[in-house]
Every structure is written in C-alpha cells, then in structure tokens.
Design an enzyme around this catalytic site. Sequence first.
Site, PDB file in Angstrom:
ATOM      1  N   ASN A  38       0.814  -1.217   0.000  1.00 12.45           N
ATOM      2  CA  ASN A  38       0.000   0.000   0.000  1.00 12.45           C
ATOM      3  C   ASN A  38       0.849   1.269   0.000  1.00 12.45           C
ATOM      4  O   ASN A  38       1.658   1.493   0.898  1.00 12.45           O
ATOM      5  CB  ASN A  38      -0.885  -0.041   1.257  1.00 12.45           C
ATOM      6  N   HIS A 123     -14.697  -4.409  10.413  1.00  9.88           N
ATOM      7  CA  HIS A 123     -14.268  -3.098  10.894  1.00  9.88           C
ATOM      8  C   HIS A 123     -15.468  -2.222  11.183  1.00  9.88           C
ATOM      9  O   HIS A 123     -16.024  -1.613  10.270  1.00  9.88           O
ATOM     10  CB  HIS A 123     -13.442  -2.387   9.829  1.00  9.88           C
ATOM     11  N   ARG A 148     -13.856  -5.182  15.088  1.00 11.85           N
ATOM     12  CA  ARG A 148     -12.882  -4.203  15.561  1.00 11.85           C
ATOM     13  C   ARG A 148     -13.631  -2.889  15.706  1.00 11.85           C
ATOM     14  O   ARG A 148     -14.430  -2.536  14.835  1.00 11.85           O
ATOM     15  CB  ARG A 148     -11.779  -4.061  14.509  1.00 11.85           C
ATOM     16  N   TYR A 160      -7.353   7.947  11.348  1.00 11.01           N
ATOM     17  CA  TYR A 160      -7.196   6.632  10.741  1.00 11.01           C
ATOM     18  C   TYR A 160      -8.240   5.632  11.262  1.00 11.01           C
ATOM     19  O   TYR A 160      -8.511   5.590  12.462  1.00 11.01           O
ATOM     20  CB  TYR A 160      -5.790   6.090  11.051  1.00 11.01           C
ATOM     21  N   ASP A 217      -7.488  -1.287  17.458  1.00 13.06           N
ATOM     22  CA  ASP A 217      -6.171  -1.071  16.859  1.00 13.06           C
ATOM     23  C   ASP A 217      -5.635   0.291  17.311  1.00 13.06           C
ATOM     24  O   ASP A 217      -6.226   1.323  16.996  1.00 13.06           O
ATOM     25  CB  ASP A 217      -6.321  -1.098  15.329  1.00 13.06           C
ATOM     26  N   HIS A 219      -2.685   1.319  16.448  1.00 11.80           N
ATOM     27  CA  HIS A 219      -1.882   1.748  15.295  1.00 11.80           C
ATOM     28  C   HIS A 219      -0.550   2.387  15.663  1.00 11.80           C
ATOM     29  O   HIS A 219      -0.171   3.436  15.125  1.00 11.80           O
ATOM     30  CB  HIS A 219      -2.706   2.670  14.390  1.00 11.80           C
ATOM     31  N   GLU A 243      -4.449  -4.195  19.310  1.00  8.76           N
ATOM     32  CA  GLU A 243      -3.507  -4.350  18.196  1.00  8.76           C
ATOM     33  C   GLU A 243      -2.495  -3.209  18.144  1.00  8.76           C
ATOM     34  O   GLU A 243      -2.861  -2.050  18.365  1.00  8.76           O
ATOM     35  CB  GLU A 243      -4.327  -4.387  16.905  1.00  8.76           C
ATOM     36  N   GLU A 269       1.526  -6.285  11.577  1.00  7.17           N
ATOM     37  CA  GLU A 269       1.094  -6.103  10.184  1.00  7.17           C
ATOM     38  C   GLU A 269       2.176  -5.444   9.330  1.00  7.17           C
ATOM     39  O   GLU A 269       2.149  -5.570   8.118  1.00  7.17           O
ATOM     40  CB  GLU A 269      -0.224  -5.322  10.107  1.00  7.17           C
ATOM     41  N   ARG A 290       0.086 -10.784  13.569  1.00  4.33           N
ATOM     42  CA  ARG A 290      -0.717  -9.973  12.662  1.00  4.33           C
ATOM     43  C   ARG A 290      -0.173  -9.915  11.241  1.00  4.33           C
ATOM     44  O   ARG A 290      -0.681  -9.158  10.399  1.00  4.33           O
ATOM     45  CB  ARG A 290      -0.752  -8.537  13.205  1.00  4.33           C
ATOM     46  N   HIS A 319      -3.303 -10.182   8.778  1.00  2.00           N
ATOM     47  CA  HIS A 319      -3.742  -8.892   8.250  1.00  2.00           C
ATOM     48  C   HIS A 319      -4.604  -9.111   7.007  1.00  2.00           C
ATOM     49  O   HIS A 319      -4.184  -9.821   6.097  1.00  2.00           O
ATOM     50  CB  HIS A 319      -2.489  -8.085   7.890  1.00  2.00           C
ATOM     51  N   ASP A 323      -6.369  -3.483   1.268  1.00  2.00           N
ATOM     52  CA  ASP A 323      -5.163  -3.321   0.449  1.00  2.00           C
ATOM     53  C   ASP A 323      -4.418  -4.644   0.263  1.00  2.00           C
ATOM     54  O   ASP A 323      -3.430  -4.700  -0.479  1.00  2.00           O
ATOM     55  CB  ASP A 323      -4.233  -2.221   0.982  1.00  2.00           C
ATOM     56  N   GLU A 346      -8.879 -11.097   9.789  1.00  2.00           N
ATOM     57  CA  GLU A 346      -9.464  -9.792   9.462  1.00  2.00           C
ATOM     58  C   GLU A 346     -10.159  -9.884   8.107  1.00  2.00           C
ATOM     59  O   GLU A 346      -9.623 -10.472   7.170  1.00  2.00           O
ATOM     60  CB  GLU A 346      -8.342  -8.743   9.405  1.00  2.00           C
ATOM     61  N   TRP A 410       2.334   6.066  13.275  1.00  2.00           N
ATOM     62  CA  TRP A 410       0.919   5.723  13.036  1.00  2.00           C
ATOM     63  C   TRP A 410       0.830   4.331  12.448  1.00  2.00           C
ATOM     64  O   TRP A 410       1.822   3.771  12.062  1.00  2.00           O
ATOM     65  CB  TRP A 410       0.256   6.755  12.127  1.00  2.00           C
TER      66      TRP A 410
HETATM   67  O1  EZ4 Z   1      -3.331   0.614   8.188  1.00  2.00           O
HETATM   68  O2  EZ4 Z   1      -3.895  -1.844   5.718  1.00  2.00           O
HETATM   69  O3  EZ4 Z   1      -5.393  -3.374  10.995  1.00  2.00           O
HETATM   70  N1  EZ4 Z   1      -5.400  -2.823   9.946  1.00  2.00           N
HETATM   71  C1  EZ4 Z   1      -4.738  -1.729   9.633  1.00  2.00           C
HETATM   72  C2  EZ4 Z   1      -4.803  -1.296   8.199  1.00  2.00           C
HETATM   73  C3  EZ4 Z   1      -3.500  -0.698   7.724  1.00  2.00           C
HETATM   74  C4  EZ4 Z   1      -3.447  -0.638   6.229  1.00  2.00           C
HETATM   75  C5  EZ4 Z   1      -2.027  -0.372   5.777  1.00  2.00           C
HETATM   76  O4  EZ4 Z   1      -1.871  -0.589   4.426  1.00  2.00           O
HETATM   77  O5  EZ4 Z   1      -4.114  -1.165  10.504  1.00  2.00           O
HETATM   78  O6  EZ4 Z   1      -5.843  -0.424   7.977  1.00  2.00           O
HETATM   79 CO    CO Z   2      -3.734  -2.602  12.162  1.00  2.00          CO
END
Ligand code: EZ4
Ligand code: CO
Length: 410
Positions: A38, A123, A148, A160, A217, A219, A243, A269, A290, A319, A323, A346, A410
């Site tokens: 991505n 999600h 999630r 995000y 998450d 992140h 996560e 991930e 992940r 993951h 993407d 996921e 992030w």
């Molecule tokens: O930010 O797939 O858990 N999932 C994530 C995703 C990632 C994107 C990165 O390409 O955190 O949304």
């Molecule tokens: Co994630």
Amino acid sequence: MSAIERAEVLVTSPGRNFVTLKVETSDGVTGLGDATLNGRELAVASYLSNHVVPLLIGRDPHKIEDTWQYLYRGAYWRRGPVTMAAIAAVDMALWDIKGKVAGLPVFQLLGGESRIGALAYGHASGADIPSLCNSIRRHLDEGYKAVRIQTGVPGLGQIYGVATEQAEGQRYDYEPAKRAALPLEEAWDTRRYLVHVPEVFAAVRDEFGPELPLLHDAHHRLTPNEAAILGRSLERFDLFWLEDCTVAENQDALRRVRSQTLTPLAIGEVFNSVFDFKTLISEQLIDYVRAAVTHAGGITAMKKLMDFAALYQIKSGFHGPTDISPVGQAAALHLDIAIHNFGIQEYMKHSAETLSVFHTSYTFRDGLLHPGTSPGLGVDYDERTGDKYPYTAAYLPVNRLQRDGTIHDW
Ligand code: EZ4
Ligand code: CO
C-alpha cells in the site's frame, strides 16, 4: 519436466491499487500471487519485473521451497517489505499452480481442513459512539461474530480507521489510501485518545453485552508505558485483542507492556520476517501474529512462522484489509483453515469494482470465512477488466501531533 514459461506483473486500480504476479507454465497452468504494498506499489512491481521475473523463466514451478530460498538467499539483500512482498507473490503463484496441477485447493496441500471456517472480524467505526453502535449493528446484521471498533476522538478531526461515509446500506470501507499526489495529514493527541477509548468500550459493552468479541487497533501510536496504561484500562472490557499498541521494531519494549497488562496483544502487520517476531514469540510477549501472507514471504514463510508461534501458544490473526488483494486474502484463508493455531482473520469486503477484476471463490457465512474448494487458491484475474483501471498514486495518511505538528508514529 514442466517449466515456468512466462511471468507478468499486472497493476490495476479498481477502487484501489493492486499488484499481481501471474506465472504461466509450459503446461499452460497459470498461478497468481499478490504483491500489493500500500502506497509503495510500483517499487514491488519494478522489483518483480526487473529482478525476479527474469530469474523465474525455465525454473521448475513445483520447486516452491527451493525457489523461495533462491530468491531470499540468492539476492544477498535480505528482508524488507519490498523484497518480501515480491517473494510472497512468487510463492503464492507457485502454490496456486501446484494446487491446480494436483486438482486440489491449496489447504489440502497444507494438511487439510482443521476447522469448518475461519472466524472473521469486521471493521466497525464511527465518528462518535452512536454512529459506532450503528456500524456494529450493521456488521452483526451481515453475520459478523466479531468486530474491531474505532471511533473519532473528541477534539481531533478525521483519524485513521474511521470511515467518513456510512450512510445506511452503503458499502463499509474507510479506504485509508487516498488517491492524491501527496498523503493526507491527520492530527493526533495521545492524552485525548487515552481518555476517550475506555468510554467507547464502556458504551459498547453496555449496549452489546459482555460476549461479543471486540478488537481495537492503536496503530503504533503509544509509548510502551502508554500502551501498558491503555491495556490496563481496557482489561475490564475483555478485549479479543489490542492491536499494535506500540511500535515493535524494538521488540524488547513489549516486555514492559506485557508485564503490566493482561489485555491480549496482537502485533505485526508491518513485519515481513520471522526475525521481526523472534523475541515477541519466544518470550510470549504477544498473543496473535498480525503479519500478512502478502508482506511476509508468502504461504511457505507464514506456515513456518505459525509453527514456531504454536510452540508458545500464540495464534494467527492475519492482516486482511482491502489493500491485501483478493489473491492475498485467499492465500491467508487457505492457511487459516489448515493450521492448528488459527486465531481470527481480518475481513473487510472488497468493493464491487475490485471483485470485477478478481473473481473469488471464498465464502463468508455465519461469521466464518472459507477459501472454497476450487483447485489452487481459487481466484481468477480478469485482465480485460483490470486493464481499464490504470494505477493512480495513492498514499496512506501521515500523522502529526495536534499540539506542534511533530510527525508521529501511526
Ligand atoms: O493501516 O492496511 O489493521 N489494519 C490496519 C490497516 C492498515 C493498512 C495499511 O496498508 O491497521 O488499515
Ligand atoms: Co492494524
């Protein structure tokens, strides 16, 4: 002997960018592999077409392990997301070919089904708690048995993982990679976040009860100490997992988090090698792996990684955002079904545009995913349709502290 006769890199953008490797054998068998990274898609496309495809021609497509080692050790330059996504694509394509030649779905070659389906999580998100609850309800209506949950944080703008458009009946996807010449910039404030998240979980548990598996998450935005504080404050809500609570390049930092909270942890991930997980697994610092099959060297490497994790009672949580292409998602599902230490998968549905290029045979029923029983990975690529969607630059957002604009993790 059958030989690899052709290999081609297909780049398409039906809703978002995807890089796919197509390998063809002298017997006319075709295999597909996902190489999508991505926001850095063309780097992998170039690595494959300039440096890998020429090495594949004439090789025996059945030598999956040997080809993996040839590309990994042979390159001299090891690891890294670009290299490992390229190797993953070759690996998936060769498993796809082996399955088609054998007339068996790939999971049969990995030991057969260990379960009737792979528990999926969707999600759910919302700008605020009421819209998050609506999103959770929609997921439950669609059959999801785990979600999630992410929300906006009061005082911060778009962040995000929170979908901007969620009109009733609309497809749910926050598509974090926006088509633009430059990445979007988002504002962040950890204190505001740490105050808000326990309130979100309290409201969701209040509304949906104690049993629904909930994931969250962070992140990579927290320090190890902040991560420990969050883990503790969420313990009473019994998460399925927290996560990426902190960046984990320094795996030792997870000792601090682990020793301070019982909230289950999932990480990886952005990892691409078993070595990224070595301390996390051998010291049992996480509960779920992940990594993506697409980014960590393919089915061959992930099977070994999960066998290593099994020694420490650590499970999979591969993951699977949009993407990861449908080819990468299918590869993950074949592993999910076959390995013993499966945890959760996921699952964000791809758009109709994406699925007009990638024809899938996996199914989602009663909250469980199954890869289907077509020989190989079970995904076909419609090149005529794919060619109608040329690559467009798209980037993940960049995160800056609201207070002073410092670039943040992030
Ligand atoms: O930010 O797939 O858990 N999932 C994530 C995703 C990632 C994107 C990165 O390409 O955190 O949304
Ligand atoms: Co994630």
